[in-house]
Scaffold this motif. Structure first.
Motif, short mmCIF file in Angstrom:
data_model
loop_
_atom_site.label_atom_id
_atom_site.label_comp_id
_atom_site.label_asym_id
_atom_site.label_seq_id
_atom_site.Cartn_x
_atom_site.Cartn_y
_atom_site.Cartn_z
N LYS A 140 93.66 42.38 15.79
CA LYS A 140 93.61 42.12 16.97
C LYS A 140 92.40 42.36 17.78
O LYS A 140 91.47 43.30 17.18
CB LYS A 140 94.82 42.76 17.56
CG LYS A 140 94.77 44.21 17.64
CD LYS A 140 95.97 44.79 18.28
CE LYS A 140 95.93 46.47 17.89
NZ LYS A 140 97.12 47.00 18.49
N LYS A 141 92.09 41.67 18.68
CA LYS A 141 90.77 41.93 19.68
C LYS A 141 91.04 42.60 20.90
O LYS A 141 92.05 42.35 21.38
CB LYS A 141 90.18 40.59 20.05
CG LYS A 141 89.70 39.91 18.72
CD LYS A 141 88.72 38.72 19.04
CE LYS A 141 89.56 37.52 19.67
NZ LYS A 141 88.74 36.36 19.81
N GLU A 142 89.94 43.44 21.28
CA GLU A 142 90.68 44.34 22.33
C GLU A 142 89.18 44.60 23.12
O GLU A 142 88.36 45.04 22.55
CB GLU A 142 91.02 45.64 22.06
CG GLU A 142 91.84 46.75 22.93
CD GLU A 142 92.35 47.78 22.12
OE1 GLU A 142 91.33 48.76 21.95
OE2 GLU A 142 93.25 47.55 21.71
N LYS A 143 89.26 44.20 24.29
CA LYS A 143 88.34 44.40 25.24
C LYS A 143 87.77 45.89 25.37
O LYS A 143 88.93 46.74 25.60
CB LYS A 143 88.08 43.75 26.36
CG LYS A 143 88.10 42.34 26.68
CD LYS A 143 86.41 41.87 26.27
CE LYS A 143 86.42 40.64 26.18
NZ LYS A 143 85.11 39.84 25.85
N SER A 144 86.48 46.33 25.39
CA SER A 144 86.10 47.71 25.64
C SER A 144 86.44 48.00 27.13
O SER A 144 86.35 47.39 27.92
CB SER A 144 84.68 48.13 25.49
OG SER A 144 84.30 49.42 25.96
N LYS A 145 87.19 49.33 27.50
CA LYS A 145 87.35 49.67 28.65
C LYS A 145 86.19 50.16 29.52
O LYS A 145 85.92 50.12 30.61
CB LYS A 145 88.48 50.98 28.81
CG LYS A 145 89.76 50.53 28.21
CD LYS A 145 90.89 51.52 27.81
CE LYS A 145 92.21 51.09 27.88
NZ LYS A 145 92.15 50.91 26.36
N GLU A 146 85.11 50.78 28.66
CA GLU A 146 83.84 51.13 28.87
C GLU A 146 82.92 50.05 29.56
O GLU A 146 82.21 49.93 30.45
CB GLU A 146 83.30 52.07 28.33
CG GLU A 146 83.87 53.55 27.96
CD GLU A 146 85.10 53.09 27.15
OE1 GLU A 146 84.88 52.46 26.04
OE2 GLU A 146 86.15 54.13 27.29
N ASP A 147 82.94 48.95 28.55
CA ASP A 147 81.97 47.96 28.95
C ASP A 147 82.57 46.43 28.44
O ASP A 147 82.96 46.33 27.31
CB ASP A 147 80.66 48.02 27.84
CG ASP A 147 79.76 46.86 27.99
OD1 ASP A 147 79.91 45.94 28.58
OD2 ASP A 147 78.62 47.27 27.62
N ARG A 148 83.22 45.61 29.47
CA ARG A 148 83.78 44.53 29.26
C ARG A 148 83.15 43.28 28.31
O ARG A 148 83.83 42.52 27.81
CB ARG A 148 84.25 43.82 30.52
CG ARG A 148 85.08 44.79 31.42
CD ARG A 148 86.44 45.18 30.99
NE ARG A 148 87.19 43.84 30.95
CZ ARG A 148 88.42 43.68 30.11
NH1 ARG A 148 88.81 44.91 29.55
NH2 ARG A 148 89.11 42.78 30.34
N ARG A 149 81.72 43.49 28.25
CA ARG A 149 81.04 42.66 27.30
C ARG A 149 81.33 42.91 25.80
O ARG A 149 80.95 42.06 24.89
CB ARG A 149 79.67 42.78 27.54
CG ARG A 149 79.23 42.41 28.97
CD ARG A 149 77.96 42.67 29.21
NE ARG A 149 77.61 44.09 29.04
CZ ARG A 149 76.45 44.92 29.17
NH1 ARG A 149 75.40 43.95 29.49
NH2 ARG A 149 76.30 46.23 29.08
N VAL A 150 82.01 44.20 25.57
CA VAL A 150 81.94 44.56 24.07
C VAL A 150 83.43 44.27 23.67
O VAL A 150 84.53 44.48 24.35
CB VAL A 150 81.90 46.06 24.05
CG1 VAL A 150 82.01 46.62 22.56
CG2 VAL A 150 80.27 46.34 24.06
N THR A 151 83.82 43.53 22.53
CA THR A 151 84.88 43.46 22.07
C THR A 151 85.08 44.13 20.63
O THR A 151 84.31 44.12 19.77
CB THR A 151 85.20 41.97 21.67
OG1 THR A 151 85.03 41.03 22.97
CG2 THR A 151 86.49 41.63 21.07
N TYR A 152 86.09 44.87 20.55
CA TYR A 152 86.65 45.58 19.39
C TYR A 152 87.65 44.75 18.51
O TYR A 152 88.33 44.07 19.22
CB TYR A 152 87.24 46.97 19.74
CG TYR A 152 86.50 48.00 20.22
CD1 TYR A 152 85.45 48.68 19.49
CD2 TYR A 152 86.41 48.19 21.55
CE1 TYR A 152 84.55 49.71 19.79
CE2 TYR A 152 85.61 49.11 22.19
CZ TYR A 152 84.67 49.88 21.09
OH TYR A 152 83.81 50.74 21.67
#
Length: 144
Positions: free
Chosen positions: A81-93
């Protein structure tokens, strides 16, 4: 020495390895997986099930667009599953899911079989030389 067949044998070996992995995936009932997903699952398993898209690309040596396509396919299949970083919306986990955790043992068994088959009858020294030579060959194709 007839060295014009080196590239031919590398290509032929890659095809045989892919066929071997596809056969093992089917034997383990992992019919929705293909060999190209293996590197992504491997790096996730090796890194506590969570990496950024950028980290995955760096670890498997693939560009962002290739990683995105593979991750999207694995996501649709329910393995990640993909999840956007809470600190930096440009980063996807990218994170493993319960489904990918359930198949980890089967996946690792296949990886072990590939490794054992590839290096059957190789000495430690031969493996070291092969790796060194393949790295050298690979570097010859760097487009810089």
């Amino acid at each position: 020495m007839n060295d014009k067949y080196i590239v031919y044998f590398i290509s032929k070996t890659k095809k045989k390895m892919i066929n071997f992995i596809e056969k093992k995936l089917k034997e383990k009932g992992l019919n929705d997986l293909v060999p190209s997903y293996g590197n992504i699952l491997t790096v996730l398993y090796d890194n506590d099930g969570k990496l950024t898209m950028k980290e995955i690309g760096e670890l498997i040596g693939k560009d962002k667009s290739t990683v995105t396509v593979l991750v999207n396919k694995l996501s649709k299949l329910g393995y990640v599953k993909k999840e956007k970083s809470k600190e930096d919306r440009r980063v996807t986990y990218v994170k493993t899911t319960e489904k990918s955790i359930e198949i980890e043992e089967k996946f690792n068994d296949i990886s072990k079989e590939v490794y054992l088959t590839a290096y059957k009858d190789f000495s430690v020294e031969e493996k070291e030389v092969l790796l060194k030579l393949l790295k050298k060959l690979n570097n010859n194709f760097d487009l810089e």
